[in-house]
Design a protein around this motif. Structure first.
Motif, PDB file in Angstrom:
ATOM      1  N   PRO A 122       1.050  -0.999   0.126  1.00  0.00           N
ATOM      2  CA  PRO A 122      -0.126  -0.120  -0.027  1.00  0.00           C
ATOM      3  C   PRO A 122       0.862   1.436   0.015  1.00  0.00           C
ATOM      4  O   PRO A 122       2.100   1.268   0.657  1.00  0.00           O
ATOM      5  N   LYS A 123       0.409   2.378  -0.637  1.00  0.00           N
ATOM      6  CA  LYS A 123       0.852   3.584  -0.654  1.00  0.00           C
ATOM      7  C   LYS A 123       0.393   4.473   0.413  1.00  0.00           C
ATOM      8  O   LYS A 123       1.105   5.528   1.034  1.00  0.00           O
ATOM      9  N   SER A 124      -0.551   4.077   1.139  1.00  0.00           N
ATOM     10  CA  SER A 124      -1.255   4.740   2.347  1.00  0.00           C
ATOM     11  C   SER A 124      -1.864   3.839   2.927  1.00  0.00           C
ATOM     12  O   SER A 124      -2.420   2.835   2.276  1.00  0.00           O
ATOM     13  N   GLY A 125      -2.136   4.052   4.310  1.00  0.00           N
ATOM     14  CA  GLY A 125      -3.228   3.090   5.176  1.00  0.00           C
ATOM     15  C   GLY A 125      -2.752   1.654   4.994  1.00  0.00           C
ATOM     16  O   GLY A 125      -1.534   1.403   5.253  1.00  0.00           O
ATOM     17  N   ARG A 126      -3.712   0.714   5.402  1.00  0.00           N
ATOM     18  CA  ARG A 126      -3.520  -0.454   5.580  1.00  0.00           C
ATOM     19  C   ARG A 126      -4.059  -1.477   4.451  1.00  0.00           C
ATOM     20  O   ARG A 126      -5.013  -1.104   3.859  1.00  0.00           O
ATOM     21  N   LEU A 127      -3.159  -2.483   4.153  1.00  0.00           N
ATOM     22  CA  LEU A 127      -3.786  -3.482   3.101  1.00  0.00           C
ATOM     23  C   LEU A 127      -3.333  -5.037   3.641  1.00  0.00           C
ATOM     24  O   LEU A 127      -2.535  -5.212   4.292  1.00  0.00           O
ATOM     25  N   GLU A 128      -4.255  -5.844   3.166  1.00  0.00           N
ATOM     26  CA  GLU A 128      -4.201  -7.148   3.538  1.00  0.00           C
ATOM     27  C   GLU A 128      -3.662  -7.858   2.368  1.00  0.00           C
ATOM     28  O   GLU A 128      -4.388  -7.896   1.537  1.00  0.00           O
ATOM     29  N   LEU A 129      -2.367  -8.685   2.488  1.00  0.00           N
ATOM     30  CA  LEU A 129      -1.964  -9.483   1.294  1.00  0.00           C
ATOM     31  C   LEU A 129      -2.250 -11.002   1.477  1.00  0.00           C
ATOM     32  O   LEU A 129      -2.182 -11.288   2.676  1.00  0.00           O
ATOM     33  N   PRO A 130      -2.703 -11.702   0.426  1.00  0.00           N
ATOM     34  CA  PRO A 130      -2.949 -13.116   0.831  1.00  0.00           C
ATOM     35  C   PRO A 130      -1.507 -13.738   1.160  1.00  0.00           C
ATOM     36  O   PRO A 130      -0.539 -13.343   0.723  1.00  0.00           O
ATOM     37  N   LYS A 131      -1.499 -14.493   2.337  1.00  0.00           N
ATOM     38  CA  LYS A 131      -0.273 -15.132   2.620  1.00  0.00           C
ATOM     39  C   LYS A 131       0.189 -16.530   1.642  1.00  0.00           C
ATOM     40  O   LYS A 131      -0.570 -17.333   1.489  1.00  0.00           O
ATOM     41  N   ASP A 132       1.221 -16.501   0.990  1.00  0.00           N
ATOM     42  CA  ASP A 132       1.747 -17.441   0.110  1.00  0.00           C
ATOM     43  C   ASP A 132       1.876 -18.693   0.721  1.00  0.00           C
ATOM     44  O   ASP A 132       2.330 -18.781   2.146  1.00  0.00           O
ATOM     45  N   ALA A 133       1.548 -19.778   0.361  1.00  0.00           N
ATOM     46  CA  ALA A 133       1.671 -21.151   1.146  1.00  0.00           C
ATOM     47  C   ALA A 133       2.885 -21.421   1.274  1.00  0.00           C
ATOM     48  O   ALA A 133       3.274 -22.255   2.145  1.00  0.00           O
ATOM     49  N   ARG A 134       3.905 -20.863   0.534  1.00  0.00           N
ATOM     50  CA  ARG A 134       5.669 -21.282   0.809  1.00  0.00           C
ATOM     51  C   ARG A 134       6.003 -20.069   1.950  1.00  0.00           C
ATOM     52  O   ARG A 134       7.336 -20.261   2.310  1.00  0.00           O
ATOM     53  N   PHE A 135       5.075 -19.510   2.421  1.00  0.00           N
ATOM     54  CA  PHE A 135       5.582 -18.459   3.489  1.00  0.00           C
ATOM     55  C   PHE A 135       5.891 -19.275   4.984  1.00  0.00           C
ATOM     56  O   PHE A 135       4.897 -19.810   5.623  1.00  0.00           O
TER      57      PHE A 135
END
Length: 229
Positions: A181-194
């Motif tokens: 995100p360039k501002s605020g908050r964002l939820e990114l999906p968690k990669d299965a390899r994380f």
């Protein structure tokens, strides 16, 4: 600096793993690992070598007189260690009783609250900072996603995007985790390899709008390590 020199790469990798490579030099080597297989292999080699070396060294406690000298220099009013060793048996038994009671309480909490305990033990975070050590993005790793918050200090580029990457040990190419995100908050999906045990580095790159056009970082801006609390 000639990064094609294997001797230089080995030296930098050793210092990186030991923690003696600091400041801009450490940042440069971290960015080099994103694009150089040779640098990554050297780092993994030194990690294994030093971990094996550390595990093979037997821990030897210092003698009592050594501790007494240390304590006397730090705080002369503290009771000498040899005096503490002369506690009565009843005091020792009482201490063990308190320890056993505390252990039972902790065990009960683990049994009755497994989800909360596991969550607190597995908390993972990352913080990206610029050259002036100003925080730009804070990442909180959750069960199914990455919660990313952009700092108010971040000056966004309107003509570019920022992309998050992870480097997995013994793997050639960085893996994209999505646009930041360039501002605020964002939820990114968690990669299965994380997986915290497999990740050696996280990185942010500057990309054309929409992300990397070829699946690789275009211009690496910042790197950081995943912290497990």
């Amino acid at each position: 600096m000639n990064y094609e020199n294997q001797t230089l790469i080995d030296m930098l990798a050793a210092e990186y793993v030991l923690g003696t490579l600091r400041g801009p030099a450490r940042d440069r080597f971290a960015r080099l690992m994103l694009t150089s297989t040779r640098a990554r292999e050297a780092t993994w080699m030194w990690e294994q070598h030093l971990n094996n070396l550390a595990s093979s060294i037997e821990s030897i406690p210092p003698d009592d007189h050594v501790w007494e000298k240390i304590v006397s220099r730090v705080d002369p009013d503290v009771i000498p260690i040899h005096s503490k060793a002369k506690k009565s048996n009843s005091s020792i038994l009482q201490a063990w009783s308190l320890i056993a009671t505390a252990a039972c309480i902790v065990l009960a909490l683990i049994i009755w609250q497994p989800h909360e305990s596991a969550k607190s033990q597995a908390q993972q975070i990352a913080l990206f900072k610029n050259q002036e050590q100003t925080p730009l993005w804070f990442i909180d790793v959750q069960q199914n996603n990455l919660s990313v918050k952009a700092s108010a200090a971040l000056i966004p580029r309107t003509d570019k995007d920022y992309e998050l990457w992870m480097i997995i040990k013994e793997q050639e190419a960085p893996i994209s985790l999505g646009l930041l995100p360039k501002s605020g908050r964002l939820e990114l999906p968690k990669d299965a390899r994380f997986n915290a045990d497999d990740i050696s580095l996280l990185a942010v790159s500057l990309e054309p709008l929409g992300g990397s056009p070829n699946g690789s970082p275009t211009e690496v801006l910042y790197t950081t390590e995943l912290v497990v609390l």
